[in-house]
Design a protein around this motif. Structure first.
Motif, short mmCIF file in Angstrom:
data_model
loop_
_atom_site.label_atom_id
_atom_site.label_comp_id
_atom_site.label_asym_id
_atom_site.label_seq_id
_atom_site.Cartn_x
_atom_site.Cartn_y
_atom_site.Cartn_z
N ILE A 107 0.87 -1.19 0.00
CA ILE A 107 0.00 0.00 0.00
C ILE A 107 0.90 1.23 0.00
O ILE A 107 1.56 1.52 1.00
CB ILE A 107 -0.93 0.01 1.23
N ARG A 108 0.94 1.93 -1.12
CA ARG A 108 1.83 3.09 -1.25
C ARG A 108 1.01 4.37 -1.33
O ARG A 108 0.12 4.49 -2.19
CB ARG A 108 2.69 2.97 -2.50
N PRO A 109 1.26 5.33 -0.44
CA PRO A 109 0.52 6.60 -0.50
C PRO A 109 1.17 7.60 -1.44
O PRO A 109 2.38 7.55 -1.71
CB PRO A 109 0.60 7.09 0.95
N GLU A 110 0.36 8.51 -1.95
CA GLU A 110 0.84 9.66 -2.71
C GLU A 110 1.78 9.28 -3.85
O GLU A 110 2.95 9.64 -3.89
CB GLU A 110 1.53 10.66 -1.78
N VAL A 111 1.25 8.54 -4.82
CA VAL A 111 2.03 8.09 -5.97
C VAL A 111 1.60 8.89 -7.20
O VAL A 111 0.41 9.01 -7.49
CB VAL A 111 1.82 6.58 -6.22
N ARG A 112 2.58 9.42 -7.93
CA ARG A 112 2.28 10.15 -9.16
C ARG A 112 1.71 9.19 -10.21
O ARG A 112 2.18 8.07 -10.35
CB ARG A 112 3.53 10.83 -9.71
N PHE A 113 0.71 9.68 -10.94
CA PHE A 113 0.12 8.85 -11.99
C PHE A 113 -0.62 9.73 -12.99
O PHE A 113 -0.84 10.92 -12.75
CB PHE A 113 -0.83 7.82 -11.38
N GLY A 114 -1.02 9.13 -14.11
CA GLY A 114 -1.87 9.80 -15.07
C GLY A 114 -1.17 10.81 -15.94
O GLY A 114 0.05 11.00 -15.89
N HIS A 115 -1.99 11.48 -16.74
CA HIS A 115 -1.49 12.44 -17.74
C HIS A 115 -1.79 13.90 -17.36
O HIS A 115 -1.50 14.80 -18.14
CB HIS A 115 -2.11 12.14 -19.10
N GLU A 116 -2.37 14.12 -16.18
CA GLU A 116 -2.73 15.48 -15.78
C GLU A 116 -1.99 15.90 -14.51
O GLU A 116 -2.49 16.69 -13.72
CB GLU A 116 -4.25 15.59 -15.58
N ASN A 117 -0.79 15.35 -14.34
CA ASN A 117 0.07 15.73 -13.21
C ASN A 117 -0.63 15.51 -11.87
O ASN A 117 -0.71 16.40 -11.02
CB ASN A 117 0.53 17.19 -13.34
N SER A 118 -1.11 14.30 -11.67
CA SER A 118 -1.88 13.97 -10.46
C SER A 118 -1.07 13.08 -9.52
O SER A 118 -0.05 12.51 -9.89
CB SER A 118 -3.18 13.24 -10.84
N ARG A 119 -1.58 12.99 -8.30
CA ARG A 119 -1.09 12.03 -7.32
C ARG A 119 -2.28 11.22 -6.84
O ARG A 119 -3.30 11.80 -6.46
CB ARG A 119 -0.43 12.72 -6.12
N ILE A 120 -2.14 9.90 -6.85
CA ILE A 120 -3.21 9.07 -6.32
C ILE A 120 -2.98 8.91 -4.82
O ILE A 120 -1.84 8.85 -4.35
CB ILE A 120 -3.22 7.68 -7.02
#
Length: 234
Positions: A107-120
């Motif tokens: 379980i990893r918090p605050e991971v960058r993802f996607g194409h709109e400069n987001s963090r999950i």
């Protein structure tokens, strides 16, 4: 989630400039507390409501208190600090208290993802499991007996829904979890009357395969704990 320090009780005078709150402590002292909530906070910041503040001894902070909890005239407990939603959900994930999200090794918090400069908020991974992208939203708006999200227009929230839908299209699992920090709410509905664009993105996300969950919280002056699943009205 247990609060690190004992909370201090007081009475709300007013919330203003979004991030500031005037509070009268039980000893009569008036203090300014940080309000860690960027929303409209409709019904959550009523004059004379009982509040609980967390103290800070950090000399670099401008304000010595943070507003954590409010109690309405009807006795409903509200988690004011939206940052606590991730802490509450993170703890529940570690303890496998969210039945729909068990079985992951990491379980990893605050991971960058996607194409709109987001963090999950959380990326859940495990052997033999699809990667699961989990976004958490704090819900505190109660109107006419119905819980709603959002309580103000949220361009950021719209972006998160698009990103989640894109993850499903790429073969992953994506989940939006409403962490209901208001003990008077027993079901959640998207506030189309407040943010119609968010409501449309929500419908598109569900159509794309994004899973929607809502969980209530048990709240007192010592802890906030994820409790049981609630109905989401789509």
């Amino acid at each position: 989630m247990q609060f690190n320090n004992s909370l201090i009780e007081g009475v709300l005078i007013k919330r203003y400039k979004r991030f500031l709150t005037d509070v009268t402590l039980l000893n009569g002292e008036e203090v300014i507390a940080h309000c860690p909530n960027t929303g409209a906070m409709t019904g959550c910041a009523e004059h004379n409501m009982q509040v609980w503040l967390s103290p800070s001894n950090n000399p670099k902070r401008k304000l010595n208190y943070t507003w954590e909890i409010g109690v309405t005239a009807k006795g409903h407990w509200i988690g004011i600090n939206t940052n606590n939603a991730n802490k509450v959900v993170g703890e529940a994930l570690q303890r496998e208290r969210v039945a729909e999200l068990v079985g992951y090794d990491n379980i990893r918090p605050e991971v960058r993802f996607g194409h709109e400069n987001s963090r999950i908020d959380f990326l859940l991974t495990g052997v033999g499991q699809k990667d699961c992208y989990l976004e958490v939203k704090s819900v505190t708006l109660l109107e006419s007996g119905q819980g709603y999200f959002p309580d103000a227009k949220t361009v950021r929230g719209q972006k998160h829904l698009r990103e989640l839908a894109a993850m499903v299209e790429q073969g992953n699992r994506a989940v939006l979890l409403f962490c209901v920090q208001h003990t008077g709410i027993d079901s959640v509905k998207v506030a189309e009357h407040i943010d119609p664009k968010y409501a449309e993105c929500f419908k598109q996300a569900i159509a794309a395969g994004v899973e929607i969950l809502a969980y209530s919280c048990v709240i007192d002056e010592q802890n906030i704990t994820l409790n049981q699943r609630l109905c989401v009205i789509d």
